[in-house]
Write a protein that holds these residues in place. Structure first.
Motif, PDB file in Angstrom:
ATOM      1  N   HIS A  30      44.925 -12.092 -25.152  1.00  0.00           N
ATOM      2  CA  HIS A  30      44.626 -13.433 -24.628  1.00  0.00           C
ATOM      3  C   HIS A  30      43.221 -13.791 -25.059  1.00  0.00           C
ATOM      4  N   SER A  31      42.971 -15.064 -25.129  1.00  0.00           N
ATOM      5  CA  SER A  31      41.609 -15.501 -25.454  1.00  0.00           C
ATOM      6  C   SER A  31      40.674 -15.133 -24.317  1.00  0.00           C
ATOM      7  N   CYS A  32      39.532 -14.564 -24.686  1.00  0.00           N
ATOM      8  CA  CYS A  32      38.554 -14.104 -23.694  1.00  0.00           C
ATOM      9  C   CYS A  32      37.323 -15.002 -23.768  1.00  0.00           C
ATOM     10  N   ARG A  33      36.877 -15.501 -22.625  1.00  0.00           N
ATOM     11  CA  ARG A  33      35.712 -16.390 -22.647  1.00  0.00           C
ATOM     12  C   ARG A  33      34.536 -15.840 -21.856  1.00  0.00           C
ATOM     13  N   ASN A 104      43.585 -27.190 -18.187  1.00  0.00           N
ATOM     14  CA  ASN A 104      44.113 -25.932 -17.643  1.00  0.00           C
ATOM     15  C   ASN A 104      43.356 -24.701 -18.135  1.00  0.00           C
ATOM     16  N   LEU A 105      42.579 -24.886 -19.200  1.00  0.00           N
ATOM     17  CA  LEU A 105      41.862 -23.734 -19.753  1.00  0.00           C
ATOM     18  C   LEU A 105      40.468 -23.602 -19.152  1.00  0.00           C
ATOM     19  N   GLY A 106      39.987 -24.653 -18.510  1.00  0.00           N
ATOM     20  CA  GLY A 106      38.669 -24.589 -17.862  1.00  0.00           C
ATOM     21  C   GLY A 106      37.516 -24.433 -18.841  1.00  0.00           C
ATOM     22  N   THR A 107      37.654 -24.949 -20.064  1.00  0.00           N
ATOM     23  CA  THR A 107      36.555 -24.805 -21.033  1.00  0.00           C
ATOM     24  C   THR A 107      35.528 -25.914 -20.839  1.00  0.00           C
ATOM     25  N   ASN A 108      34.297 -25.661 -21.281  1.00  0.00           N
ATOM     26  CA  ASN A 108      33.275 -26.706 -21.298  1.00  0.00           C
ATOM     27  C   ASN A 108      32.300 -26.410 -22.443  1.00  0.00           C
ATOM     28  N   MET A 157      44.162  -4.382 -31.599  1.00  0.00           N
ATOM     29  CA  MET A 157      44.688  -3.009 -31.640  1.00  0.00           C
ATOM     30  C   MET A 157      43.569  -1.982 -31.460  1.00  0.00           C
ATOM     31  N   ALA A 158      42.336  -2.382 -31.806  1.00  0.00           N
ATOM     32  CA  ALA A 158      41.187  -1.474 -31.603  1.00  0.00           C
ATOM     33  C   ALA A 158      40.695  -1.534 -30.156  1.00  0.00           C
ATOM     34  N   GLY A 159      41.352  -2.365 -29.343  1.00  0.00           N
ATOM     35  CA  GLY A 159      40.995  -2.416 -27.922  1.00  0.00           C
ATOM     36  C   GLY A 159      39.864  -3.377 -27.610  1.00  0.00           C
ATOM     37  N   LEU A 160      39.653  -4.355 -28.491  1.00  0.00           N
ATOM     38  CA  LEU A 160      38.576  -5.322 -28.237  1.00  0.00           C
ATOM     39  C   LEU A 160      39.148  -6.656 -27.792  1.00  0.00           C
ATOM     40  N   ALA A 161      38.319  -7.398 -27.072  1.00  0.00           N
ATOM     41  CA  ALA A 161      38.671  -8.760 -26.665  1.00  0.00           C
ATOM     42  C   ALA A 161      38.221  -9.715 -27.765  1.00  0.00           C
ATOM     43  N   THR A 162      38.929 -10.827 -27.887  1.00  0.00           N
ATOM     44  CA  THR A 162      38.611 -11.792 -28.953  1.00  0.00           C
ATOM     45  C   THR A 162      38.703 -13.220 -28.424  1.00  0.00           C
ATOM     46  N   LEU A 163      38.020 -14.099 -29.127  1.00  0.00           N
ATOM     47  CA  LEU A 163      38.163 -15.540 -28.893  1.00  0.00           C
ATOM     48  C   LEU A 163      38.077 -16.245 -30.235  1.00  0.00           C
ATOM     49  N   THR A 199      38.618 -13.685 -17.046  1.00  0.00           N
ATOM     50  CA  THR A 199      39.930 -13.968 -16.455  1.00  0.00           C
ATOM     51  C   THR A 199      40.832 -14.561 -17.538  1.00  0.00           C
ATOM     52  N   VAL A 200      42.133 -14.508 -17.259  1.00  0.00           N
ATOM     53  CA  VAL A 200      43.097 -15.198 -18.119  1.00  0.00           C
ATOM     54  C   VAL A 200      43.625 -16.372 -17.293  1.00  0.00           C
TER      55      VAL A 200
END
Ligand code: IYR
Length: 217
Positions: A30-33, A104-108, A157-163, A199-200
């Motif tokens: 999931h996208s991580c912010r 719904n994504l709560g971005t700013n 797959m390396a276990g990192l979060a991404t955006l 959070t997602v």
């Protein structure tokens, strides 16, 4: 030329199980912010870029370049420029139809993670092979986008979060990353470890069903 390397010899049920295990793993992306400042070895980023470089591309022009930013100075400069662009977006067109799409994504416009995350990878697309070339690289955006998909997959797959942050026109990235004018930024990929408060959003948990995304003939 060399003969085709034979496919891995597996019974079909093992192929199905492999595909299912991979799909299950990818379903957790999931996208991580919100990112932590925990460091990530450069070797992972290099390998992800190497995987991206295996993507198919129009006429095999491999029309990509990845600028990997980890220095605090570069990340701060990037954040300042991106936030300025985002303030224009959220204060302008972001106020109308976009607002409905994104609520719904709560971005700013605040993007602190651009400074906190250990790595920001800027994917540039080469519109031509060289500055003086007259012919455009065919399917540049499609090619770079596939490469970025492989990059994201490897990081996951390396276990990192991404955006993924889409960046158009964002020409300041050429100056920041010292890239020539015939290249243009296609997207930014922020990566590192998720922050404790990440959070997602509920909306992001909804994935379309097989019936919605596929038809069979
Ligand atoms: N670029 C803005 C807005 C935004 C646009 C899309 I399309 C998204 O999927 C999410 C956000 C931002 O980054 O906040």
């Amino acid at each position: 030329m060399r003969p085709w390397t034979p496919d891995i010899d597996l019974p079909d049920d093992a192929r199905i199980a492999n595909a299912a295990a991979f799909c299950e793993r990818m379903a957790t992306r999931h996208s991580c912010r919100s990112f932590s400042a925990a460091p990530v070895p450069r070797a992972i980023i290099e390998t992800a870029i190497a995987a991206a470089g295996t993507a198919p591309s129009g006429a095999n022009r491999q029309p990509w370049h990845f600028a990997a930013l980890s220095s605090p100075g570069a990340k701060t400069a990037l954040r300042v420029a991106v936030e300025e662009e985002e303030r224009n977006f959220y204060g302008g067109i972001g106020g109308s139809e976009w607002q409905g799409l994104l609520q719904n994504l709560g971005t700013n416009a605040d993007k602190p993670y651009l400074e906190v995350a250990p790595w920001i990878i800027v994917a540039f697309g080469q519109t031509k092979a060289t500055e003086t070339d007259r012919f455009p690289n065919p399917y540049m955006v499609e090619s770079v986008s596939i490469a970025c998909g492989l990059l994201l997959t490897t990081l996951h797959m390396a276990g990192l979060a991404t955006l993924v942050h889409t960046a158009t026109p964002a020409r300041f990235l050429n100056r920041l990353c010292r890239r020539p004018e015939h290249e243009r930024p296609v997207m930014l990929i922020v990566t590192g470890h998720a922050g404790a408060d990440a959070t997602v959003p509920a909306a992001a948990l909804e994935r379309k069903s097989m019936d919605q995304i596929a038809s069979w003939f």
